[in-house]
Design a protein around this motif. Sequence first.
Motif, mmCIF file in Angstrom:
data_model
loop_
_atom_site.group_PDB
_atom_site.id
_atom_site.type_symbol
_atom_site.label_atom_id
_atom_site.label_comp_id
_atom_site.label_asym_id
_atom_site.label_seq_id
_atom_site.Cartn_x
_atom_site.Cartn_y
_atom_site.Cartn_z
ATOM 1 N N LYS A 115 0.842 -1.208 0.000
ATOM 2 C CA LYS A 115 0.000 0.000 0.000
ATOM 3 C C LYS A 115 0.874 1.254 0.000
ATOM 4 O O LYS A 115 0.481 2.287 -0.543
ATOM 5 C CB LYS A 115 -0.936 -0.028 1.200
ATOM 6 C CG LYS A 115 -1.981 -1.154 1.118
ATOM 7 C CD LYS A 115 -2.985 -1.040 2.248
ATOM 8 C CE LYS A 115 -3.661 -2.355 2.591
ATOM 9 N NZ LYS A 115 -4.594 -2.864 1.597
ATOM 10 N N GLY A 161 -0.958 -5.549 3.925
ATOM 11 C CA GLY A 161 -2.242 -6.139 4.324
ATOM 12 C C GLY A 161 -3.162 -6.458 3.162
ATOM 13 O O GLY A 161 -2.982 -5.992 2.042
ATOM 14 N N GLY A 162 -4.156 -7.281 3.461
ATOM 15 C CA GLY A 162 -5.153 -7.643 2.459
ATOM 16 C C GLY A 162 -6.246 -8.446 3.112
ATOM 17 O O GLY A 162 -6.105 -8.888 4.262
ATOM 18 N N GLY A 163 -7.361 -8.624 2.377
ATOM 19 C CA GLY A 163 -8.465 -9.414 2.914
ATOM 20 C C GLY A 163 -9.027 -8.828 4.208
ATOM 21 O O GLY A 163 -9.565 -9.552 5.026
ATOM 22 N N GLU A 199 -3.087 6.324 8.682
ATOM 23 C CA GLU A 199 -4.007 7.041 7.811
ATOM 24 C C GLU A 199 -5.083 7.676 8.678
ATOM 25 O O GLU A 199 -5.421 7.150 9.740
ATOM 26 C CB GLU A 199 -4.719 6.024 6.899
ATOM 27 C CG GLU A 199 -4.405 6.155 5.438
ATOM 28 C CD GLU A 199 -5.067 5.063 4.605
ATOM 29 O OE1 GLU A 199 -4.424 4.625 3.659
ATOM 30 O OE2 GLU A 199 -6.213 4.656 4.899
ATOM 31 N N TYR A 201 -8.614 7.998 9.911
ATOM 32 C CA TYR A 201 -9.737 7.072 9.863
ATOM 33 C C TYR A 201 -10.960 7.868 9.443
ATOM 34 O O TYR A 201 -11.438 8.745 10.164
ATOM 35 C CB TYR A 201 -9.939 6.420 11.233
ATOM 36 C CG TYR A 201 -11.082 5.425 11.232
ATOM 37 C CD1 TYR A 201 -10.993 4.251 10.491
ATOM 38 C CD2 TYR A 201 -12.242 5.665 11.959
ATOM 39 C CE1 TYR A 201 -12.034 3.339 10.470
ATOM 40 C CE2 TYR A 201 -13.297 4.752 11.945
ATOM 41 C CZ TYR A 201 -13.184 3.601 11.194
ATOM 42 O OH TYR A 201 -14.214 2.699 11.174
ATOM 43 N N PRO A 205 -17.271 6.336 5.649
ATOM 44 C CA PRO A 205 -17.079 6.340 4.196
ATOM 45 C C PRO A 205 -17.892 5.252 3.499
ATOM 46 O O PRO A 205 -18.391 4.325 4.148
ATOM 47 C CB PRO A 205 -15.593 6.022 4.058
ATOM 48 C CG PRO A 205 -15.314 5.099 5.199
ATOM 49 C CD PRO A 205 -16.245 5.502 6.311
ATOM 50 N N GLN A 231 -19.928 -4.489 4.745
ATOM 51 C CA GLN A 231 -18.760 -5.302 5.105
ATOM 52 C C GLN A 231 -18.861 -5.770 6.547
ATOM 53 O O GLN A 231 -19.462 -5.116 7.378
ATOM 54 C CB GLN A 231 -17.475 -4.453 5.008
ATOM 55 C CG GLN A 231 -17.297 -3.709 3.707
ATOM 56 C CD GLN A 231 -16.010 -2.871 3.694
ATOM 57 O OE1 GLN A 231 -15.442 -2.559 4.727
ATOM 58 N NE2 GLN A 231 -15.552 -2.517 2.499
ATOM 59 N N GLU A 287 -6.315 1.644 -2.506
ATOM 60 C CA GLU A 287 -5.321 0.673 -2.968
ATOM 61 C C GLU A 287 -5.763 0.141 -4.324
ATOM 62 O O GLU A 287 -6.890 0.392 -4.759
ATOM 63 C CB GLU A 287 -5.196 -0.495 -1.986
ATOM 64 C CG GLU A 287 -6.471 -1.327 -1.873
ATOM 65 C CD GLU A 287 -6.222 -2.713 -1.294
ATOM 66 O OE1 GLU A 287 -5.065 -3.164 -1.255
ATOM 67 O OE2 GLU A 287 -7.197 -3.376 -0.896
HETATM 68 P P1 ADP Z 1 -7.560 -4.610 2.213
HETATM 69 O O1 ADP Z 1 -6.251 -4.703 1.534
HETATM 70 O O2 ADP Z 1 -7.639 -5.439 3.431
HETATM 71 O O3 ADP Z 1 -8.695 -4.792 1.261
HETATM 72 P P2 ADP Z 1 -8.236 -1.750 2.211
HETATM 73 O O4 ADP Z 1 -7.244 -0.652 2.365
HETATM 74 O O5 ADP Z 1 -8.786 -1.966 0.858
HETATM 75 O O6 ADP Z 1 -7.603 -3.090 2.772
HETATM 76 O O7 ADP Z 1 -9.431 -1.497 3.248
HETATM 77 C C1 ADP Z 1 -10.446 -2.434 3.467
HETATM 78 C C2 ADP Z 1 -11.626 -1.741 4.160
HETATM 79 O O8 ADP Z 1 -11.235 -1.139 5.399
HETATM 80 C C3 ADP Z 1 -12.234 -0.598 3.364
HETATM 81 O O9 ADP Z 1 -13.193 -1.054 2.425
HETATM 82 C C4 ADP Z 1 -12.864 0.238 4.465
HETATM 83 O O10 ADP Z 1 -14.092 -0.318 4.896
HETATM 84 C C5 ADP Z 1 -11.881 0.107 5.593
HETATM 85 N N1 ADP Z 1 -10.873 1.208 5.561
HETATM 86 C C6 ADP Z 1 -9.645 1.170 5.012
HETATM 87 N N2 ADP Z 1 -9.001 2.334 5.157
HETATM 88 C C7 ADP Z 1 -9.836 3.163 5.816
HETATM 89 C C8 ADP Z 1 -9.758 4.513 6.297
HETATM 90 N N3 ADP Z 1 -8.666 5.267 6.131
HETATM 91 N N4 ADP Z 1 -10.835 5.029 6.944
HETATM 92 C C9 ADP Z 1 -11.937 4.273 7.143
HETATM 93 N N5 ADP Z 1 -12.078 3.004 6.733
HETATM 94 C C10 ADP Z 1 -11.040 2.436 6.077
#
Ligand code: ADP
Length: 489
Positions: A115, A161-163, A199, A201, A205, A231, A287
């Motif tokens: 990321k 990270g992921g998932g 980041e 929060y 969103p 989610q 991402e």
């Molecule tokens: P992953 O790689 O696990 O998919 P993401 O960065 O895509 O990680 O985030 C997955 C979920 O986490 C997002 O869809 C959102 O619901 C929440 N999320 C991620 N970053 C933020 C943020 N800065 N503020 C609020 N929610 C977030």
Amino acid sequence: MKKILIANRGEIALRIMRTARKMGIPVVAVYSSADRNAPHVRFADEAVLIGPPPSGQSYLRAEKIIETALAKGADAIHPGYGFLSENSAFAALCASNNLTFIGPSAYSIEIMGSKLAAKEAVKHYNIPMVPGVDHSISDEAEARKVAREVGYPVLIKASAGGGGKGMRIVYEESELKEQMERAISEASSAFGDGAVFIEKYITAPRHIEIQVLADQHGNIVYLFERECSVQRRHQKVVEEAPSAVLSPEVRQAMGEAAVKVARAADYLGAGTVEFLVDKDLNFYFLEMNTRLQVEHPVTEMITGLDLVEQQIRIARGEALAFRQEDLRIHGHALELRVYAEDPMNNFLPSVGKLEVYQKPSGENIRLDDGFEEGMEVPIYYDPMISKLCTFGITREAAIKRMLEAIAMYRIEGVATTLPFGKFVCQHPAFTSGDFDTHFVPKYFTPEGIAADGEGEVEVAARLALKLFQQHQATLTIPHPGSPSWGLVR
Ligand code: ADP
Ligand code: ADP
Ligand code: MG
């Protein structure tokens, strides 16, 4: 492309095989001993056992999979999602063995797999980003400084990270130290990389992502958006296309931003650029996922394109057969991920045998699955049973069709997210379109499903009473003028 090896299992392996077969390309399946009798093994032209159930000893064995492809005369590998799909070393290994990896280059995967590297790569392209730092932080004093600048609440995220894993929300400074330590240790053990960053929060969103396609001739298009705000544990359960809230202007702006992100990563094939969107429809880059997405069917349903076919054509070096201005959104599509998880018990995995498994079918219903009645849901892999998708000319029609499909779908032996899907589709926040990523914590309670169950019992009781009364009426021999006369057929 003469033959494709599918380095995956379950519904996605089957889904890829269907398109390959449609295009006249033979397929080789690989499988672990847990999947000996799985449909993807039977459907394939050839199938090879690659190891015992744990994925580290089977579906993640890069060398073994390459060796199998070469032995079987395959010249391409489709990785699906999960497993090796975002492993840049695997993509490179394919290339060095003269096998076409159906996906982007190792270089693009590497940039977007981190990321932090992704943020770095898109920095110069004028893409709005979530406020925060663009480098990894391990020092507590620095973390405190950054968090103050960004403003609480902040999110500590694992770069690799992921998932939905590797994220920690921090509401105030007193929690920062402990959460940092936990995040770093989790990231190291789960992803083998302890890098974390901070980041802002974003409190409420929506998660809206753009599907892109890029060919080897410099053409990149966007196939509009998918909304995935419903989610649990930061992981999607209900997705739809298009989003209920985007205006055509914001859609275009997000689409163009996604194309820029793809260009920044020198992207090839199908990919997804994820954004967070706030109440005023400001969007922020989150991402990029460098693979076919779980929820790709909703995009297929509204665009009429087969994304796996597009991936294969692009990998063969063909130019995209359409331009941005040829693409239109037609109707509305929904997807419910049917997981073997118990929504009444915190969505905990509920593995076991599918004692009853009867699929819904009919117009405007698409079911992508990899199971049959009597099969076990293995404990070794992701507990997703299927993806139930519906289509409608309007969002309302797609939701109505989803409720009908859920009612037709019978699964016994394991708990599933089907009742949760029904709860979502009936909830006013969802039907009105006024929801965000906090839908589950905000509205969902096990009682919500239970109340719905009681409602069903009540409806059934009322129906039984009505039938009984009608039946009674037919039993008495009425004469014209008696109050029950009209009930006789
Ligand atoms: P992953 O790689 O696990 O998919 P993401 O960065 O895509 O990680 O985030 C997955 C979920 O986490 C997002 O869809 C959102 O619901 C929440 N999320 C991620 N970053 C933020 C943020 N800065 N503020 C609020 N929610 C977030
Ligand atoms: P999508 O964005 O396609 O909806 P998900 O977040 O649901 O993706 O993840 C898709 C699959 O990939 C799941 O099986 C998930 O467990 C797996 N996955 C995604 N990222 C990672 C990762 N970094 N490490 C391990 N598994 C991952
Ligand atoms: Mg994501």
